[in-house]
Design a protein around this motif. Structure first.
Motif, PDB file in Angstrom:
ATOM      1  N   LEU A 205      38.620  38.578  54.232  1.00  0.00           N
ATOM      2  CA  LEU A 205      39.125  39.862  53.739  1.00  0.00           C
ATOM      3  C   LEU A 205      40.651  39.902  53.734  1.00  0.00           C
ATOM      4  O   LEU A 205      41.247  40.763  53.088  1.00  0.00           O
ATOM      5  N   THR A 214      37.922  44.713  46.851  1.00  0.00           N
ATOM      6  CA  THR A 214      37.138  45.594  47.725  1.00  0.00           C
ATOM      7  C   THR A 214      37.586  47.047  47.596  1.00  0.00           C
ATOM      8  O   THR A 214      36.756  47.962  47.482  1.00  0.00           O
ATOM      9  N   TRP A 330      31.752  41.647  51.350  1.00  0.00           N
ATOM     10  CA  TRP A 330      32.787  42.651  51.621  1.00  0.00           C
ATOM     11  C   TRP A 330      33.058  43.524  50.396  1.00  0.00           C
ATOM     12  O   TRP A 330      33.256  44.743  50.524  1.00  0.00           O
ATOM     13  N   VAL A 331      33.065  42.898  49.211  1.00  0.00           N
ATOM     14  CA  VAL A 331      33.254  43.690  47.986  1.00  0.00           C
ATOM     15  C   VAL A 331      32.114  44.694  47.842  1.00  0.00           C
ATOM     16  O   VAL A 331      32.327  45.865  47.511  1.00  0.00           O
ATOM     17  N   GLY A 334      32.639  47.564  50.211  1.00  0.00           N
ATOM     18  CA  GLY A 334      33.588  48.544  49.671  1.00  0.00           C
ATOM     19  C   GLY A 334      32.930  49.462  48.666  1.00  0.00           C
ATOM     20  O   GLY A 334      33.138  50.689  48.685  1.00  0.00           O
TER      21      GLY A 334
END
Length: 402
Positions: A205, A214, A330-331, A334
């Motif tokens: 990240l 993200t 992680w995207v 988000g």
């Protein structure tokens, strides 16, 4: 369009796209089905928004964790276990008479068990096509997934209004089982192995492109979640209008992805696409009419799939292959936090100010979604003349003494 035709002729591409779309099809049904069912049960859009937020928070926490687990345990074991747990949670929300706090707990657990199909398939794609085809493939995938958002809301609205909200939820559960089994049995899941990442959890990240994707994904999906809640609030449960407007919204995204997805990706690419989304949503907020909302949300939709394709491409080009699944996790996190916050803010805005308030929430999310990539363009990869393949993992090669 010729590049898309060439892609679909590549062995396995059409099949894996179809399988993962089927596995993810319930994503286009569950938010609306839960919203209709819980609002009908509790009489409050705010309560329904809280349950959706809890579900999305569970998904957000799970995203990078289950994605990274696929590198340790393999894709199939993780997908099988999460599918079973997620379907159990969906059925529980549909059938059990729960209070709002219990709905939130079950929704959170259901979200936590969401199968990581999207990170899995985004990791597989670079191993199926050559580097020249990867960006068009991301664009085709982002466009094709709009089928989920075109057909899903229509089916959900029709089933919920004509038969019952419980049946809409049960249909989504059945599709998750069928689609999940098809995707898990795909040969590509056995041929592609995600290397175990040597980096600590979360380090990916720190890559500027991953963080940018993200944050922008958070804002984009937050805007879309607010629009969905607003459309449902405008038209209620009495007919198919809500599903039709949301389908038109997604048709705009499908059209945008197919028409503009092949455009080279420069530093301003994300900001330009997000401006289209903002313009359409801002216009939509002025008139709560079927035809006006259909036209303005079609315009907003034109920017969505192209924006998502850019986000997928800049992530892929910025990380090592062993980190791609976690990066996409992680995207996805988000985006899901955006969905949670967008749904919750829209729900309370509807209760306090009427349906129009949800569209102003959406426009606000989208406006910040223009500012962030514009201000952060120095960290936005310039892929003009470059491919979007992940950085190869390299290891020292032992040499035998001569």
């Amino acid at each position: 369009m010729a590049s898309y035709s060439e892609l679909l002729k590549t062995p396995g591409v059409a099949r894996i796209i179809a399988a993962q779309l089927t596995a993810r099809f319930p994503s286009g049904m569950l938010s609306l089905a839960f919203l209709l069912h819980i609002e009908q049960t509790t009489g409050s859009y705010g309560s329904a928004g809280l349950v959706l937020a809890a579900t999305s928070i569970g998904q957000a926490i799970a995203g990078p964790l289950t994605s990274r687990l696929m590198g340790r345990l393999g894709m199939r074991p993780v997908l099988i276990v999460t599918t079973i747990l997620c379907v159990t949670g969906i059925v529980s929300i549909g059938l059990l008479p729960l209070t709002v706090p219990l709905y939130m707990i079950v929704g959170f657990i259901t979200g936590l068990a969401t199968p990581p199909v999207q990170p899995a398939v985004r990791t597989i794609y670079p191993k199926m096509v050559n580097s020249r085809q990867l960006t068009p493939l991301f664009s085709l995938d982002a466009s094709a997934q709009e089928i989920i958002w075109v057909v899903g809301p229509v089916i959900t609205t029709l089933v919920a209004t004509q038969i019952g909200t419980i049946w809409a939820i049960m249909l989504a559960a059945v599709l998750m089982v069928v689609g999940g089994a098809w995707f898990i049995s795909s040969p590509e899941l056995g041929r592609v192995r995600i290397p175990r990442s040597k980096r600590k959890f979360g380090v990916v990240l720190s890559r500027p492109a991953v963080l940018l994707a993200t944050v922008v994904g958070f804002l984009l999906i937050g805007a879309c979640a607010a629009v969905e809640a607003g459309v449902v609030a405008v038209f209620g449960h009495g007919g198919p209008e809500a599903g039709l407007v949301l389908a038109i919204f997604s048709v705009g995204s499908l059209a945008g992805g197919l028409l503009f997805g092949h455009i080279p990706i420069g530093p301003w690419a994300t900001a330009r696409r997000m401006f289209i989304v903002f313009a359409g949503m801002a216009l939509a907020a002025f008139v709560m009419d079927f035809w006006w909302l259909s036209a303005t949300l079609f315009i907003a939709g034109i920017g969505i799939a192209p924006a998502l394709a850019v986000l997928f491409s800049i992530v892929s080009s910025s990380v090592k292959f062993s980190d791609t699944a976690e990066a996409y996790g992680w995207v996805g996190t988000g985006q899901l936090i955006g969905a949670a916050l967008g749904s919750a803010l829209a729900g309370f805005s509807i209760d306090g100010y009427g349906a129009q308030g949800a569209f102003w929430i959406a426009a606000g999310f989208a406006f910040v979604g223009v500012l962030v990539p514009a201000l952060g363009r120095r960290w936005h990869p310039d892929l003009r003349g470059r491919d979007a393949s992940p950085i190869p993992d390299t290891e020292p090669v032992p040499m035998q003494p001569s």
